[in-house]
Design a protein around this motif. Structure first.
Motif, PDB file in Angstrom:
ATOM      1  N   ASP A 124       0.830  -1.193   0.000  1.00 56.53           N
ATOM      2  CA  ASP A 124       0.000   0.000   0.000  1.00 56.53           C
ATOM      3  C   ASP A 124       0.869   1.249   0.000  1.00 56.53           C
ATOM      4  O   ASP A 124       2.034   1.220   0.382  1.00 56.53           O
ATOM      5  N   GLU A 125       0.250   2.329  -0.397  1.00 54.87           N
ATOM      6  CA  GLU A 125       0.929   3.609  -0.296  1.00 54.87           C
ATOM      7  C   GLU A 125       1.131   3.947   1.175  1.00 54.87           C
ATOM      8  O   GLU A 125       0.445   3.419   2.055  1.00 54.87           O
ATOM      9  N   SER A 126       2.059   4.821   1.449  1.00 56.09           N
ATOM     10  CA  SER A 126       2.348   5.203   2.832  1.00 56.09           C
ATOM     11  C   SER A 126       1.143   5.886   3.468  1.00 56.09           C
ATOM     12  O   SER A 126       0.437   6.662   2.815  1.00 56.09           O
ATOM     13  N   PRO A 127       0.873   5.620   4.747  1.00 55.10           N
ATOM     14  CA  PRO A 127      -0.226   6.314   5.441  1.00 55.10           C
ATOM     15  C   PRO A 127       0.099   7.779   5.722  1.00 55.10           C
ATOM     16  O   PRO A 127      -0.792   8.551   6.089  1.00 55.10           O
ATOM     17  N   LEU A 128       1.354   8.139   5.576  1.00 53.04           N
ATOM     18  CA  LEU A 128       1.756   9.518   5.842  1.00 53.04           C
ATOM     19  C   LEU A 128       1.230  10.474   4.769  1.00 53.04           C
ATOM     20  O   LEU A 128       1.212  10.136   3.587  1.00 53.04           O
ATOM     21  N   ASP A 129       0.809  11.643   5.198  1.00 52.78           N
ATOM     22  CA  ASP A 129       0.427  12.700   4.261  1.00 52.78           C
ATOM     23  C   ASP A 129       1.661  13.578   4.055  1.00 52.78           C
ATOM     24  O   ASP A 129       1.992  14.408   4.893  1.00 52.78           O
ATOM     25  N   ILE A 130       2.331  13.365   2.944  1.00 53.76           N
ATOM     26  CA  ILE A 130       3.610  14.052   2.730  1.00 53.76           C
ATOM     27  C   ILE A 130       3.420  15.568   2.632  1.00 53.76           C
ATOM     28  O   ILE A 130       4.272  16.340   3.068  1.00 53.76           O
ATOM     29  N   LYS A 131       2.291  15.993   2.101  1.00 47.29           N
ATOM     30  CA  LYS A 131       2.033  17.434   1.962  1.00 47.29           C
ATOM     31  C   LYS A 131       1.939  18.135   3.315  1.00 47.29           C
ATOM     32  O   LYS A 131       2.258  19.313   3.434  1.00 47.29           O
ATOM     33  N   LYS A 132       1.474  17.398   4.328  1.00 48.08           N
ATOM     34  CA  LYS A 132       1.242  18.008   5.635  1.00 48.08           C
ATOM     35  C   LYS A 132       2.134  17.403   6.721  1.00 48.08           C
ATOM     36  O   LYS A 132       1.829  17.484   7.905  1.00 48.08           O
ATOM     37  N   LEU A 133       3.224  16.798   6.300  1.00 44.76           N
ATOM     38  CA  LEU A 133       4.106  16.097   7.227  1.00 44.76           C
ATOM     39  C   LEU A 133       4.684  17.055   8.267  1.00 44.76           C
ATOM     40  O   LEU A 133       5.241  18.096   7.928  1.00 44.76           O
ATOM     41  N   ASP A 134       4.545  16.705   9.553  1.00 45.28           N
ATOM     42  CA  ASP A 134       5.138  17.525  10.608  1.00 45.28           C
ATOM     43  C   ASP A 134       5.886  16.631  11.592  1.00 45.28           C
ATOM     44  O   ASP A 134       5.893  15.404  11.469  1.00 45.28           O
ATOM     45  N   VAL A 164       4.286  10.059  -2.770  1.00 44.19           N
ATOM     46  CA  VAL A 164       4.718  11.299  -3.425  1.00 44.19           C
ATOM     47  C   VAL A 164       4.132  11.379  -4.839  1.00 44.19           C
ATOM     48  O   VAL A 164       3.641  12.424  -5.274  1.00 44.19           O
ATOM     49  N   LYS A 165       4.161  10.242  -5.553  1.00 45.72           N
ATOM     50  CA  LYS A 165       3.611  10.212  -6.914  1.00 45.72           C
ATOM     51  C   LYS A 165       2.095  10.384  -6.891  1.00 45.72           C
ATOM     52  O   LYS A 165       1.532  11.116  -7.703  1.00 45.72           O
ATOM     53  N   ILE A 166       1.421   9.718  -5.948  1.00 44.99           N
ATOM     54  CA  ILE A 166      -0.037   9.810  -5.861  1.00 44.99           C
ATOM     55  C   ILE A 166      -0.470  11.234  -5.524  1.00 44.99           C
ATOM     56  O   ILE A 166      -1.468  11.739  -6.063  1.00 44.99           O
ATOM     57  N   GLN A 167       0.291  11.891  -4.660  1.00 48.92           N
ATOM     58  CA  GLN A 167      -0.041  13.267  -4.288  1.00 48.92           C
ATOM     59  C   GLN A 167       0.478  14.286  -5.308  1.00 48.92           C
ATOM     60  O   GLN A 167       0.299  15.485  -5.126  1.00 48.92           O
ATOM     61  N   ASN A 205      11.011  19.272   5.915  1.00 42.60           N
ATOM     62  CA  ASN A 205      11.631  20.593   5.720  1.00 42.60           C
ATOM     63  C   ASN A 205      11.304  21.174   4.352  1.00 42.60           C
ATOM     64  O   ASN A 205      11.311  22.388   4.172  1.00 42.60           O
ATOM     65  N   GLN A 206      11.020  20.289   3.386  1.00 40.34           N
ATOM     66  CA  GLN A 206      10.782  20.737   2.021  1.00 40.34           C
ATOM     67  C   GLN A 206       9.300  20.886   1.682  1.00 40.34           C
ATOM     68  O   GLN A 206       8.956  21.367   0.622  1.00 40.34           O
ATOM     69  N   LYS A 207       8.421  20.482   2.587  1.00 40.37           N
ATOM     70  CA  LYS A 207       7.002  20.384   2.223  1.00 40.37           C
ATOM     71  C   LYS A 207       6.396  21.730   1.823  1.00 40.37           C
ATOM     72  O   LYS A 207       5.462  21.781   1.025  1.00 40.37           O
ATOM     73  N   THR A 208       6.929  22.837   2.357  1.00 37.36           N
ATOM     74  CA  THR A 208       6.397  24.133   1.987  1.00 37.36           C
ATOM     75  C   THR A 208       6.693  24.481   0.534  1.00 37.36           C
ATOM     76  O   THR A 208       6.088  25.386  -0.032  1.00 37.36           O
TER      77      THR A 208
END
Length: 210
Positions: A124-134, A164-167, A205-208
């Motif tokens: 499965d894809e990662s459960p993490l939301d890379i866009k909002k990762l804190d 990352v690809k899915i988002q 650190n790069q999500k912004t």
């Protein structure tokens, strides 16, 4: 089993390279197929990459299909192929056949579509939301995965790259290379939790910038 031809550059993750290759090549005229693999062992080396690049730049008036086959692919071989895979010459299609996603560098994996044809279940894809990762997300995730094995860590890195690809996030060349470096560090037996910590902090650190 392959039931139709593949007409665009693609990565195929399969159970058996030879049987898949036999199924695939039946869909193409023989004079348009080039198969490049290591005849001595299953690892795709720089010598095979050099041969593939030379073949790609031999002009053809018809679409030519170059099959790159290997259970594993040396990093230096993939790096040498990166430019020609990103911008293939006219009428050239590359089809990569491998038995493991982790054998393909993220710098290539993120740029080419792939088909997962293994009978085993796709991770499965990662459960993490890379866009909002804190930091809280990272702490909780690492706490749950602090005792994972090297191979499990590789699967997690693959699942993060898939997310990352899915988002539809745009990664820089340096970020993509960081994924590759993480896989390499695991191969060198670095502690999985340390590798994941560094990777996730880098993404946070790069999500912004996404």
């Amino acid at each position: 089993m392959i039931t139709n031809k593949i007409d665009n550059s693609t990565i195929l993750v399969v159970d058996n390279i030879d049987s898949t290759l036999n199924d695939l090549v039946s869909f193409y005229p023989k004079h348009l197929v080039r198969i490049i693999k290591n005849e001595e062992k299953e690892e795709f080396l720089i010598s095979q990459a050099t041969l593939a690049i030379k073949e790609a730049y031999i002009a053809s008036n018809e679409k030519k299909y170059i099959f790159l086959c290997g259970t594993t692919f040396r990093n230096e071989a993939q790096n040498s192929l990166l430019k020609v895979l990103e911008e293939p010459p006219s009428n050239v299609v590359f089809i990569i056949l491998t038995t493991s996603k982790s054998s393909i560098l993220p710098t290539i994996y993120s740029r080419m579509p792939y088909l997962y044809l293994k009978k085993s279940q796709l991770k499965d894809e990662s459960p993490l939301d890379i866009k909002k990762l804190d930091l809280k997300d990272i702490y909780n995730f690492l706490k749950e995965n602090q005792k994972i094995s090297k191979n499990e860590a590789k699967e997690i890195i693959e699942s993060i790259l898939l997310k990352v690809k899915i988002q539809d996030l745009s990664l820089t060349q340096n970020q993509l290379e960081f994924f590759s470096k993480s896989i390499k560090l695991l191969e060198l037996n670095s502690r999985p939790v340390n590798v994941l910590t560094t990777l996730l902090l880098s993404l946070s650190n790069q999500k912004t910038k996404f």
